[in-house]
Every structure is written in structure tokens, then in C-alpha cells.
Design a protein around this motif. Structure first.
Motif, PDB file in Angstrom:
ATOM      1  N   THR A  63     -55.040  10.987  41.481  1.00  0.00           N
ATOM      2  CA  THR A  63     -55.810  12.044  42.114  1.00  0.00           C
ATOM      3  C   THR A  63     -57.125  11.435  42.608  1.00  0.00           C
ATOM      4  N   GLY A  64     -57.717  12.080  43.619  1.00  0.00           N
ATOM      5  CA  GLY A  64     -58.972  11.580  44.166  1.00  0.00           C
ATOM      6  C   GLY A  64     -60.159  12.424  43.733  1.00  0.00           C
ATOM      7  N   ASN A  65     -59.915  13.365  42.814  1.00  0.00           N
ATOM      8  CA  ASN A  65     -60.971  14.314  42.454  1.00  0.00           C
ATOM      9  C   ASN A  65     -61.200  14.330  40.941  1.00  0.00           C
ATOM     10  N   GLY A  66     -62.455  14.299  40.540  1.00  0.00           N
ATOM     11  CA  GLY A  66     -62.781  14.220  39.117  1.00  0.00           C
ATOM     12  C   GLY A  66     -62.301  15.418  38.309  1.00  0.00           C
ATOM     13  N   SER A  67     -62.524  16.630  38.840  1.00  0.00           N
ATOM     14  CA  SER A  67     -62.117  17.823  38.080  1.00  0.00           C
ATOM     15  C   SER A  67     -60.597  17.901  37.952  1.00  0.00           C
ATOM     16  N   GLU A  68     -59.913  17.549  39.058  1.00  0.00           N
ATOM     17  CA  GLU A  68     -58.455  17.524  39.031  1.00  0.00           C
ATOM     18  C   GLU A  68     -57.956  16.471  38.025  1.00  0.00           C
ATOM     19  N   GLY A  69     -58.630  15.347  38.006  1.00  0.00           N
ATOM     20  CA  GLY A  69     -58.274  14.278  37.064  1.00  0.00           C
ATOM     21  C   GLY A  69     -58.421  14.747  35.625  1.00  0.00           C
ATOM     22  N   LEU A  70     -59.522  15.436  35.353  1.00  0.00           N
ATOM     23  CA  LEU A  70     -59.750  15.961  34.003  1.00  0.00           C
ATOM     24  C   LEU A  70     -58.634  16.932  33.626  1.00  0.00           C
ATOM     25  N   ARG A  71     -58.295  17.818  34.571  1.00  0.00           N
ATOM     26  CA  ARG A  71     -57.252  18.808  34.318  1.00  0.00           C
ATOM     27  C   ARG A  71     -55.911  18.124  34.004  1.00  0.00           C
ATOM     28  N   LEU A  72     -55.574  17.109  34.801  1.00  0.00           N
ATOM     29  CA  LEU A  72     -54.318  16.375  34.567  1.00  0.00           C
ATOM     30  C   LEU A  72     -54.324  15.708  33.186  1.00  0.00           C
ATOM     31  N   ALA A  73     -55.462  15.093  32.869  1.00  0.00           N
ATOM     32  CA  ALA A  73     -55.553  14.363  31.594  1.00  0.00           C
ATOM     33  C   ALA A  73     -55.460  15.322  30.409  1.00  0.00           C
ATOM     34  N   GLN A  74     -55.933  16.550  30.607  1.00  0.00           N
ATOM     35  CA  GLN A  74     -55.859  17.546  29.529  1.00  0.00           C
ATOM     36  C   GLN A  74     -54.443  18.081  29.363  1.00  0.00           C
ATOM     37  N   LYS A  75     -53.703  18.114  30.485  1.00  0.00           N
ATOM     38  CA  LYS A  75     -52.419  18.797  30.513  1.00  0.00           C
ATOM     39  C   LYS A  75     -51.239  17.866  30.208  1.00  0.00           C
ATOM     40  N   GLU A  76     -51.327  16.626  30.670  1.00  0.00           N
ATOM     41  CA  GLU A  76     -50.167  15.727  30.578  1.00  0.00           C
ATOM     42  C   GLU A  76     -50.488  14.524  29.697  1.00  0.00           C
ATOM     43  N   PRO A  77     -49.437  13.982  29.065  1.00  0.00           N
ATOM     44  CA  PRO A  77     -49.684  12.781  28.250  1.00  0.00           C
ATOM     45  C   PRO A  77     -49.783  11.514  29.099  1.00  0.00           C
ATOM     46  N   PHE A  78     -50.839  10.744  28.867  1.00  0.00           N
ATOM     47  CA  PHE A  78     -50.983   9.442  29.530  1.00  0.00           C
ATOM     48  C   PHE A  78     -51.263   8.384  28.473  1.00  0.00           C
TER      49      PHE A  78
ATOM     50  N   LEU B 264     -52.958   5.599  29.471  1.00  0.00           N
ATOM     51  CA  LEU B 264     -54.191   4.936  29.910  1.00  0.00           C
ATOM     52  C   LEU B 264     -54.721   5.674  31.138  1.00  0.00           C
ATOM     53  N   ILE B 265     -56.043   5.695  31.277  1.00  0.00           N
ATOM     54  CA  ILE B 265     -56.648   6.283  32.482  1.00  0.00           C
ATOM     55  C   ILE B 265     -57.538   5.235  33.151  1.00  0.00           C
ATOM     56  N   LEU B 266     -57.328   5.050  34.451  1.00  0.00           N
ATOM     57  CA  LEU B 266     -58.260   4.251  35.255  1.00  0.00           C
ATOM     58  C   LEU B 266     -59.172   5.239  35.953  1.00  0.00           C
ATOM     59  N   LEU B 267     -60.454   5.154  35.672  1.00  0.00           N
ATOM     60  CA  LEU B 267     -61.378   6.201  36.078  1.00  0.00           C
ATOM     61  C   LEU B 267     -62.507   5.623  36.913  1.00  0.00           C
ATOM     62  N   ASP B 268     -62.566   6.035  38.168  1.00  0.00           N
ATOM     63  CA  ASP B 268     -63.663   5.618  39.038  1.00  0.00           C
ATOM     64  C   ASP B 268     -64.947   6.321  38.584  1.00  0.00           C
ATOM     65  N   LEU B 269     -66.080   5.702  38.886  1.00  0.00           N
ATOM     66  CA  LEU B 269     -67.354   6.271  38.435  1.00  0.00           C
ATOM     67  C   LEU B 269     -67.857   7.358  39.395  1.00  0.00           C
ATOM     68  N   MET B 270     -67.923   7.014  40.681  1.00  0.00           N
ATOM     69  CA  MET B 270     -68.440   7.966  41.673  1.00  0.00           C
ATOM     70  C   MET B 270     -67.269   8.750  42.253  1.00  0.00           C
ATOM     71  N   LEU B 271     -67.213  10.045  41.938  1.00  0.00           N
ATOM     72  CA  LEU B 271     -66.078  10.875  42.349  1.00  0.00           C
ATOM     73  C   LEU B 271     -66.554  12.238  42.799  1.00  0.00           C
ATOM     74  N   PRO B 272     -65.834  12.862  43.746  1.00  0.00           N
ATOM     75  CA  PRO B 272     -66.115  14.269  44.036  1.00  0.00           C
ATOM     76  C   PRO B 272     -65.618  15.142  42.884  1.00  0.00           C
ATOM     77  N   GLY B 273     -66.156  16.339  42.788  1.00  0.00           N
ATOM     78  CA  GLY B 273     -65.788  17.194  41.657  1.00  0.00           C
ATOM     79  C   GLY B 273     -66.663  16.812  40.481  1.00  0.00           C
ATOM     80  N   LEU B 274     -66.074  16.209  39.483  1.00  0.00           N
ATOM     81  CA  LEU B 274     -66.841  15.683  38.357  1.00  0.00           C
ATOM     82  C   LEU B 274     -66.925  14.175  38.501  1.00  0.00           C
ATOM     83  N   ASP B 275     -68.070  13.566  38.153  1.00  0.00           N
ATOM     84  CA  ASP B 275     -68.096  12.108  38.226  1.00  0.00           C
ATOM     85  C   ASP B 275     -67.411  11.515  36.991  1.00  0.00           C
ATOM     86  N   GLY B 276     -67.159  10.207  37.077  1.00  0.00           N
ATOM     87  CA  GLY B 276     -66.382   9.532  36.044  1.00  0.00           C
ATOM     88  C   GLY B 276     -66.969   9.655  34.645  1.00  0.00           C
TER      89      GLY B 276
END
Ligand code: CA
Length: 226
Positions: A31-46, A48-60
Motif C-alpha cells: 500500500t502507498g498510504n500510512g493509514s491503510e498500511g496500519l489497517r492492513l497490519a491490524q487486520k492480516e497476519p504478516f 515482516l513490515i517494510l515501512l517507509d518514513l514519509m507517507l501520506p495518511g499516517l507517517d511511518g
């Protein structure tokens, strides 16, 4: 199959990472969006997460902080474009397991990913517990005791010990430690190893100045004796 979530807003970077990691047989969600990334990480099992620092939505930083606050144990590697030392420290304080500064080589990233996954995934072939002197190490539980005292050891210190024990009696060079424990592919900072070894000796040796288990091999590195 190992699942990796990539949260990165720069399309070329995101696609490049996805293609290369899929080629390595990882299952990738992006995903290219911080909030969407957070939602995915909360909902699905992963794994490992590769997390960019500067992001739209929520930052890294925020994504990382929120996940850790919620008790998530998924390891996070921060992808940071800023190279300043303060960002790195801040990134690690919010609970990221590692960071890599852009631009980075694919080989380096893959090595880092492997080190982190090895830390969190079970090692089928290697040993889970070891005792020497009055020290007892459990690699399953990441627990170490000296006598009855629980030792405050970092994951890296466990990995250093694991490498020592896998290579018991053999000299392990500083470069080998940096490669196997840190996932580095270039070795500018061999002193890092010495600092960690010194701390480890303080914890497990009866007399850190006269070590019986972690022995210095002059000009070469270190070796472990039980
Ligand atoms: Ca970005």
C-alpha cells in the motif's frame, strides 16, 4: 509462506520492492498510504513490515508507534530517506527492529530481512537451549539467566551467542558477525561488534576481564568455549 507488508508511497520503489521480494518467494501485500498500511497490519497476519518514513495518511513513525502500542510483535524495518542519526535513533525508539537508509542495495535489504526473519521464526535445525558455567540460555523464549538472575539481553546479543554456539571452538571474525547478526554487506564499523561483545561479557562472564567463554582471538575475532 512468509508474508511481507510493504508500506511505501513512491510507486517505482514500491513496485521494485514487490517484484524483487516476490522473486525471492515472499508473499507481498503493498500500500502507498500510512493509514491503510496500519489497517492492513491490524487486520492480516504478516511476518515482516517494510515501512517507509514519509507517507501520506499516517507517517511511518506513527504507524510503527501505534502497532507497538497495540502489542503487535511483527518486526518492522524502517525505510528512511533521511540519513541523519537522530531519525535512526527515533525510529528505533518507536520500536522498529531495524532501519535501512535510501538509497539501499537490494542485496543489503534482503540480508537484513533474512536476519530479522531468522530472529523471529523458529530455527528447525539449531539448538534451543544451552548451559555453560551457571549460565542458561533459552533461544525459544529469548531468556537468559546467570544463576537465578534473569539477564537483560537484546535480540542481537542472543543472535551473537547463537552464532558463537553454532561455531563453538572456531574463530568467528568481526565481519562474519556483521554479516550474520546485523545483515550488513559492507563492513565499515567492526567496532560495533567489539562493543556488543564487551557488553555480553559483562553479562555472562564471572570476570569480564578474564573471560572463560568468549575468548579474543588476536587480530581475527572471537571464539566461544563452553
Ligand atoms: Ca515516502
Amino acid at each position: 509462506m512468509t508474508r511481507i507488508l510493504i508500506i511505501e508511497d513512491e510507486p517505482d520503489m514500491r513496485r521494485g520492492l514487490q517484484d524483487n521480494l516476490e522473486f525471492e518467494d515472499y508473499e507481498i501485500v503493498t500500500t502507498g498510504n500510512g493509514s491503510e498500511g496500519l489497517r492492513l497490519a491490524q487486520k492480516e497476519p504478516f511476518d515482516l513490515i517494510l515501512l517507509d518514513l514519509m507517507l501520506p495518511g499516517l507517517d511511518g513513525m506513527e504507524v510503527c508507534r501505534k502497532l507497538k502500542e497495540e502489542g503487535s510483535t511483527v518486526p518492522i524495518i524502517m525505510l528512511t530517506a533521511r540519513g541523519s542519526e537522530s531519525d535512526k535513533v527515533e525510529g528505533l525508539l518507536t520500536g522498529a527492529d531495524d532501519y535501512i537508509t535510501k538509497p539501499f542495495g537490494l542485496k543489503e535489504l534482503l540480508a537484513r530481512i533474512k536476519v530479522i526473519l531468522r530472529r523471529v521464526q523458529p530455527h528447525p535445525s539449531s539448538l534451543r537451549e544451552i548451559e555453560f558455567s551457571d549460565v542458561k540460555i533459552s533461544f525459544d523464549k529469548y531468556e537468559a539467566k546467570k544463576g537465578e538472575t534473569l539477564l537483560d539481553m537484546s535480540p542481537r546479543e542472543f543472535e551473537i551467542l547463537r552464532l558463537f554456539i553454532d561455531r563453538e571452538g572456531e574463530t568467528v571474525t568481526r565481519e562474519e558477525f556483521l554479516k550474520e547478526v546485523w545483515g550488513y554487506t559492507s563492513f565499515p564499523q567492526t567496532r560495533t561488534v567489539d562493543n556488543h561483545i564487551a557488553k555480553l561479557r559483562q553479562k555472562i562472564e564471572d570476570d569480564p576481564d578474564q573471560p572463560k567463554h568468549i575468548i579474543t582471538v588476536h587480530r581475527m575475532g572471537y571464539k566461544f568455549l563452553r
